[in-house]
Design an enzyme around this catalytic site. Structure first.
Site, PDB file in Angstrom:
ATOM      1  CG  HIS A 109      43.858 107.111  26.055  1.00 33.33           C
ATOM      2  ND1 HIS A 109      43.847 105.949  26.805  1.00 33.33           N
ATOM      3  CD2 HIS A 109      44.236 108.097  26.915  1.00 33.33           C
ATOM      4  CE1 HIS A 109      44.194 106.212  28.055  1.00 33.33           C
ATOM      5  NE2 HIS A 109      44.436 107.512  28.143  1.00 33.33           N
ATOM      6  CD  GLU A 138      43.367 102.800  22.328  1.00 28.80           C
ATOM      7  OE1 GLU A 138      43.693 101.789  22.965  1.00 28.80           O
ATOM      8  OE2 GLU A 138      43.813 103.940  22.589  1.00 28.80           O
ATOM      9  CB  CYS A 146      40.576 102.710  24.762  1.00 26.52           C
ATOM     10  SG  CYS A 146      41.424 104.294  24.945  1.00 26.52           S
ATOM     11  CB  CYS A 183      43.123 101.650  29.049  1.00 27.31           C
ATOM     12  SG  CYS A 183      42.241 103.077  28.371  1.00 27.31           S
TER      13      CYS A 183
END
Length: 202
Positions: free
Chosen positions: A103, A105, A136, A133
């Protein structure tokens, strides 16, 4: 100590404390706390400055999100800033790296940690185009960032207030400040356009 209308006021108390004395006008104490007014104005200026800075950095995070879209990835971008300098950036690369943890992040956090040669990202601000999410948010907590600024909410997976709010859990030994809704329309539009194109292809 002073006694005014039955209230005990410390001599060294800030002027603003006197403003809370009820009906002070009726006893000849009519005044406006210049100090309190000045503090309010200063806070207002600082908040406006923060908003301007947040939009500036969020536009760079959005550029990362556009890069993700160009690579046929869900368009989410993230940058990490320390003292006015980007020390880490990333965009979704789940498909290209064949990695469910890739992801924006996570990649930005990894880059920032390498930049500082330290896993503790103290006094940093993470700018991410979409509400983080569960994974993250956990990574941001573990990396000790000071602040997280996000664009649009994620009603399905967001863990900073939409689906869950992990920061409200006082059992963690760290928390960070949250600012949401910065350039939210642009971030949401980017996501919407991406998935519309996906549906048309299917």
């Amino acid at each position: 100590d002073l006694w005014i209308l039955g209230l005990k006021i410390r001599k060294d108390a800030p002027v603003a404390q006197l403003d809370r004395v009820p009906d002070y006008e009726s006893v000849g104490c009519a005044f406006e706390s210049r100090r309190a007014h000045g503090i309010h104005k200063l806070k207002e200026v600082k908040e406006n400055r923060v908003n301007v800075d947040d939009e500036y950095w969020m536009r760079i995070a959005l550029h990362e999100a556009h890069r993700a879209a160009e690579e046929n990835e869900v368009p989410v971008g993230c940058i990490i800033v320390l003292n006015g300098t980007i020390i880490g950036r990333g965009h979704n690369q789940i498909e290209s790296l064949k990695d469910p943890t890739a992801h924006a992040e996570i990649l930005a956090i990894t880059a920032a940690a390498r930049s500082l040669e330290n896993w503790r990202l103290l006094n940093t601000t993470a700018y991410v185009t979409v509400e983080p999410c569960l994974m993250c948010t956990g990574a941001l907590l573990l990396s000790r960032v000071k602040r997280v600024v996000y664009g649009t909410q994620d009603e399905k997976f967001g863990c900073l207030g939409s689906r869950y709010n992990l920061i409200k859990n006082s059992r963690f030994n760290h928390c960070f400040e949250i600012t949401g809704g910065i350039l939210a329309d642009e971030a949401a539009r980017l996501l919407k356009n991406f998935f519309q194109k996906k549906r048309k292809i299917r």
